[in-house]
Design a protein around this motif. Structure first.
Motif, PDB file in Angstrom:
ATOM      1  N   ALA A  15    -149.496  -9.138  47.960  1.00 52.80           N
ATOM      2  CA  ALA A  15    -150.917  -8.242  48.246  1.00 52.80           C
ATOM      3  C   ALA A  15    -152.244  -8.196  48.233  1.00 52.80           C
ATOM      4  O   ALA A  15    -152.617  -7.887  48.338  1.00 52.80           O
ATOM      5  CB  ALA A  15    -149.282  -7.395  47.378  1.00 52.80           C
ATOM      6  N   LEU A  16    -152.085  -9.218  46.264  1.00 48.47           N
ATOM      7  CA  LEU A  16    -153.027  -9.014  46.160  1.00 48.47           C
ATOM      8  C   LEU A  16    -154.575  -9.669  47.183  1.00 48.47           C
ATOM      9  O   LEU A  16    -155.573  -8.704  47.499  1.00 48.47           O
ATOM     10  CB  LEU A  16    -153.437  -9.377  43.945  1.00 48.47           C
ATOM     11  N   ARG A  17    -154.106 -10.844  47.319  1.00 48.88           N
ATOM     12  CA  ARG A  17    -154.659 -11.490  48.030  1.00 48.88           C
ATOM     13  C   ARG A  17    -155.005 -11.020  49.362  1.00 48.88           C
ATOM     14  O   ARG A  17    -156.272 -11.029  50.454  1.00 48.88           O
ATOM     15  CB  ARG A  17    -153.740 -12.822  48.195  1.00 48.88           C
ATOM     16  N   GLY A  18    -153.939 -10.139  49.582  1.00 47.29           N
ATOM     17  CA  GLY A  18    -154.183  -9.382  50.948  1.00 47.29           C
ATOM     18  C   GLY A  18    -155.166  -8.044  51.049  1.00 47.29           C
ATOM     19  O   GLY A  18    -155.840  -7.635  51.550  1.00 47.29           O
ATOM     20  N   PHE A  19    -155.031  -7.592  50.002  1.00 50.60           N
ATOM     21  CA  PHE A  19    -156.091  -6.287  50.207  1.00 50.60           C
ATOM     22  C   PHE A  19    -157.689  -7.084  49.678  1.00 50.60           C
ATOM     23  O   PHE A  19    -158.273  -6.682  49.801  1.00 50.60           O
ATOM     24  CB  PHE A  19    -156.470  -5.614  48.264  1.00 50.60           C
ATOM     25  N   ALA A  20    -157.686  -8.509  48.490  1.00 55.72           N
ATOM     26  CA  ALA A  20    -158.823  -8.677  48.835  1.00 55.72           C
ATOM     27  C   ALA A  20    -159.430  -9.269  50.192  1.00 55.72           C
ATOM     28  O   ALA A  20    -161.005  -9.508  50.543  1.00 55.72           O
ATOM     29  CB  ALA A  20    -158.878 -10.041  48.115  1.00 55.72           C
ATOM     30  N   VAL A  21    -158.517 -10.164  50.725  1.00 56.64           N
ATOM     31  CA  VAL A  21    -159.035 -10.930  52.363  1.00 56.64           C
ATOM     32  C   VAL A  21    -159.778  -9.657  52.731  1.00 56.64           C
ATOM     33  O   VAL A  21    -160.217  -9.535  54.044  1.00 56.64           O
ATOM     34  CB  VAL A  21    -157.906 -11.651  52.668  1.00 56.64           C
ATOM     35  N   MET A  22    -159.074  -7.948  53.064  1.00 51.96           N
ATOM     36  CA  MET A  22    -159.436  -7.324  53.816  1.00 51.96           C
ATOM     37  C   MET A  22    -160.839  -6.130  52.835  1.00 51.96           C
ATOM     38  O   MET A  22    -161.841  -6.538  53.482  1.00 51.96           O
ATOM     39  CB  MET A  22    -158.632  -6.326  53.414  1.00 51.96           C
ATOM     40  N   GLY A  23    -160.927  -6.696  51.803  1.00 61.03           N
ATOM     41  CA  GLY A  23    -161.560  -6.191  51.289  1.00 61.03           C
ATOM     42  C   GLY A  23    -163.431  -6.737  51.141  1.00 61.03           C
ATOM     43  O   GLY A  23    -164.518  -6.069  51.357  1.00 61.03           O
ATOM     44  N   ILE A  24    -163.319  -7.985  51.349  1.00 63.97           N
ATOM     45  CA  ILE A  24    -164.384  -8.836  51.470  1.00 63.97           C
ATOM     46  C   ILE A  24    -165.530  -8.647  52.525  1.00 63.97           C
ATOM     47  O   ILE A  24    -166.709  -9.121  52.609  1.00 63.97           O
ATOM     48  CB  ILE A  24    -163.864 -10.191  50.992  1.00 63.97           C
ATOM     49  N   LEU A  25    -164.372  -7.671  53.801  1.00 63.07           N
ATOM     50  CA  LEU A  25    -164.886  -7.404  54.743  1.00 63.07           C
ATOM     51  C   LEU A  25    -166.015  -6.953  55.088  1.00 63.07           C
ATOM     52  O   LEU A  25    -167.157  -6.272  55.568  1.00 63.07           O
ATOM     53  CB  LEU A  25    -164.075  -8.243  55.710  1.00 63.07           C
ATOM     54  N   GLY A  65    -168.993  -8.153  45.391  1.00 66.30           N
ATOM     55  CA  GLY A  65    -168.486  -9.081  45.058  1.00 66.30           C
ATOM     56  C   GLY A  65    -167.988  -8.911  44.027  1.00 66.30           C
ATOM     57  O   GLY A  65    -167.111  -9.800  43.071  1.00 66.30           O
ATOM     58  N   LYS A  66    -166.960  -7.283  44.092  1.00 67.76           N
ATOM     59  CA  LYS A  66    -165.705  -7.518  43.275  1.00 67.76           C
ATOM     60  C   LYS A  66    -164.687  -7.891  43.942  1.00 67.76           C
ATOM     61  O   LYS A  66    -163.481  -8.761  43.854  1.00 67.76           O
ATOM     62  CB  LYS A  66    -165.614  -5.811  43.157  1.00 67.76           C
ATOM     63  N   MET A  67    -165.037  -8.031  45.805  1.00 69.67           N
ATOM     64  CA  MET A  67    -163.701  -8.204  46.672  1.00 69.67           C
ATOM     65  C   MET A  67    -163.607  -9.673  46.592  1.00 69.67           C
ATOM     66  O   MET A  67    -162.390 -10.559  46.129  1.00 69.67           O
ATOM     67  CB  MET A  67    -162.623  -8.056  47.642  1.00 69.67           C
ATOM     68  N   ARG A  68    -164.737 -10.830  45.701  1.00 70.18           N
ATOM     69  CA  ARG A  68    -164.701 -12.034  46.204  1.00 70.18           C
ATOM     70  C   ARG A  68    -164.260 -12.315  44.997  1.00 70.18           C
ATOM     71  O   ARG A  68    -163.979 -13.549  44.497  1.00 70.18           O
ATOM     72  CB  ARG A  68    -166.357 -12.310  46.415  1.00 70.18           C
ATOM     73  N   GLY A  69    -164.782 -11.866  43.752  1.00 65.33           N
ATOM     74  CA  GLY A  69    -164.504 -12.029  42.761  1.00 65.33           C
ATOM     75  C   GLY A  69    -162.812 -11.603  42.232  1.00 65.33           C
ATOM     76  O   GLY A  69    -161.898 -12.713  41.650  1.00 65.33           O
ATOM     77  N   LEU A  70    -162.260 -11.038  42.873  1.00 67.01           N
ATOM     78  CA  LEU A  70    -160.641 -10.401  43.214  1.00 67.01           C
ATOM     79  C   LEU A  70    -160.261 -12.328  43.740  1.00 67.01           C
ATOM     80  O   LEU A  70    -159.105 -12.858  43.338  1.00 67.01           O
ATOM     81  CB  LEU A  70    -160.234  -9.640  43.871  1.00 67.01           C
ATOM     82  N   PHE A  71    -161.143 -12.489  44.598  1.00 70.87           N
ATOM     83  CA  PHE A  71    -160.989 -13.927  45.508  1.00 70.87           C
ATOM     84  C   PHE A  71    -160.512 -15.095  44.523  1.00 70.87           C
ATOM     85  O   PHE A  71    -159.360 -16.029  44.260  1.00 70.87           O
ATOM     86  CB  PHE A  71    -161.158 -14.126  46.491  1.00 70.87           C
ATOM     87  N   SER A  72    -161.805 -15.019  43.210  1.00 69.98           N
ATOM     88  CA  SER A  72    -161.712 -16.129  42.375  1.00 69.98           C
ATOM     89  C   SER A  72    -160.775 -16.096  41.783  1.00 69.98           C
ATOM     90  O   SER A  72    -160.154 -17.251  41.560  1.00 69.98           O
ATOM     91  CB  SER A  72    -163.326 -15.996  42.070  1.00 69.98           C
ATOM     92  N   LEU A  73    -160.531 -14.746  40.787  1.00 73.47           N
ATOM     93  CA  LEU A  73    -159.607 -14.611  40.171  1.00 73.47           C
ATOM     94  C   LEU A  73    -157.548 -14.904  40.605  1.00 73.47           C
ATOM     95  O   LEU A  73    -156.769 -15.813  40.032  1.00 73.47           O
ATOM     96  CB  LEU A  73    -159.091 -13.141  39.247  1.00 73.47           C
ATOM     97  N   LEU A  74    -158.018 -15.213  42.071  1.00 68.02           N
ATOM     98  CA  LEU A  74    -156.221 -15.696  42.881  1.00 68.02           C
ATOM     99  C   LEU A  74    -156.317 -16.948  42.966  1.00 68.02           C
ATOM    100  O   LEU A  74    -155.283 -17.610  42.965  1.00 68.02           O
ATOM    101  CB  LEU A  74    -156.550 -14.038  43.873  1.00 68.02           C
ATOM    102  N   PHE A  75    -157.233 -17.187  43.006  1.00 67.60           N
ATOM    103  CA  PHE A  75    -157.329 -19.175  43.333  1.00 67.60           C
ATOM    104  C   PHE A  75    -157.362 -19.709  42.136  1.00 67.60           C
ATOM    105  O   PHE A  75    -156.263 -20.924  42.708  1.00 67.60           O
ATOM    106  CB  PHE A  75    -159.036 -19.250  43.732  1.00 67.60           C
TER     107      PHE A  75
END
Length: 411
Positions: A15-25, A65-75
């Protein structure tokens, strides 16, 4: 700490990844649809109206940068899960990891050269190859060194931009030393600070072959991006590894512990972001000020808000547990690789000249129509697809390439 099943922990990450991939757009849409400098300053493009300026201002505060940051955390967190799974199966974790990173790098370079210049996959493959070296560190050590690397990198970039901003200040004063004025004019008129708006508009409203040729001519850009993004991306991945190990990103902490970090990071991070954005606006969107803010001064609030958003979203995920909406967001996260690359395919087709040719023709506020539409598509297709198939299309391809054989696809 709550006792969670494996499925519970995975739905939190998904779910975190889902919010991140939506938010990064929400921020990438600018780079899909306008000249590159428009992302950094409205002075470059689409900054004429009050709505343009407000949309930019709110984007810098809440999203950039926040959603990209969340993506990096999740990676980083996902990397640890894959390493742990490989170890549990008796596989060589290094071989599994570096094979995955090799193919991710191929995907990233293909994405950059043949789809869109804003690729982060090659960056993640390169930085992920370094992050693997720290896989056995305890959370405390990972967090400590992540912060050290971040601070050292931030100081390096800060010195570059402090020098530029000091030069700008003295060179623009009445009666300034002519030598300083000349030096400043050379900097401001250099190719590094040229908006090149008309050239980018012509290029991206043109043919597919011309766009690809332009990127092939600048083949070094993905490698330069590694140097620019190293100081922020590696620390975030290390933090993700630590926060997976200590249970933060798995949703294992008590609600009070998540609220503790939200209370200490969310409002201060938003306030700092707002002050920096207001400073850039007050400068008249001066190019050096805007670039310094983007590259350096917003890095600390970005880091703060990345952690705060993760904590806030985890609490939200708990409240939405079992809901149809959360299931769809988690499915979008399970297919995040396909949703990320699919977004590039769809958006470049909409905006570039070989598609609908809307590049440069939609306002910043108007772009939210496309963002909301893409979110709806992600939520609509991901869940029914994953009910019939084990993976998203690109997830399956990546897994098959990394494993060296076709993986089960249809359920």
């Amino acid at each position: 700490m709550p006792n969670q099943t494996l499925a519970d922990r995975h739905i939190t990450l998904d779910a975190l990844r889902g919010f991140a991939v939506m938010g990064i757009l929400a921020m990438n849409i600018i780079a899909f649809s306008m000249p590159e400098w428009a992302y950094i300053t409205p002075a470059a493009y689409a900054g004429e109206t009050l709505a343009d300026k407000i949309t930019w201002f709110l984007g810098v505060i809440f999203v950039d940068g926040k959603m990209r940051g969340l993506f990096s955390l999740l990676f980083g967190a996902s990397m640890m899960l894959i390493i742990d799974r490989a170890d549990a199966k008796g596989e060589r974790a290094g071989r599994v990891h570096y094979t995955r990173m090799f193919w991710l790098a191929i995907f990233g370079l293909s994405h950059y050269f043949f789809l869109w210049f804003g690729d982060i996959l090659f960056l993640y493959a390169a930085i992920g190859s370094v992050a693997f070296l720290f896989r056995n560190w305890v959370p405390e050590r990972l967090i400590k060194w992540a912060l050290i690397i971040f601070i050292v990198g931030l100081l390096f970039w800060a010195m570059q931009f402090v020098g530029l901003q000091v030069l700008q200040f003295f060179a623009t004063q009445p009666g300034a030393d002519p030598a300083l004025v000349k030096q400043y004019q050379e900097v401001i008129n250099s190719p590094d600070f040229a908006f090149n708006t008309s050239e980018e508009l012509a290029l991206h409203r043109g043919s597919y072959s011309a766009i690809v040729a332009a990127k092939l001519a600048e083949w070094h850009e993905p490698f330069a991006f590694i140097l620019q993004g190293f100081y922020e991306t590696l620390p975030l991945m290390m933090l993700g590894m630590a926060l997976q190990k200590n249970g933060f990103l798995l949703g294992n902490w008590d609600a009070a512990a998540y609220r503790y970090w939200i209370n200490r990071l969310l409002l201060p991070g938003l306030l700092l972001s707002a002050l920096i954005a207001a400073w850039v606006m007050a400068s008249g969107f001066d190019v050096i000020t805007a670039l310094a803010a983007f590259m350096t001064w917003t890095a600390i609030p970005r880091m703060m808000l990345t952690i705060a958003y993760a904590a806030l979203l985890i609490l939200g995920i708990r409240k939405l547990a079992g809901s149809a909406l959360l299931e769809r967001v988690a499915a979008a996260g399970r297919a995040a690789f396909t949703n990320y690359l699919g977004t590039s395919i769809v958006m470049t087709t909409i905006f570039y000249g070989y598609g609908l040719g809307l590049y440069g023709h939609v306002s910043r506020l108007g772009l939210w129509v496309f963002v909301l539409g893409a979110w709806a598509v992600m939520l609509l297709w991901s869940k029914p697809w994953l009910e019939r198939f084990h993976y998203g299309p690109f997830e399956w391809l990546w897994r098959s390439l990394a494993r060296g054989s076709l993986q089960p696809f249809k359920k």
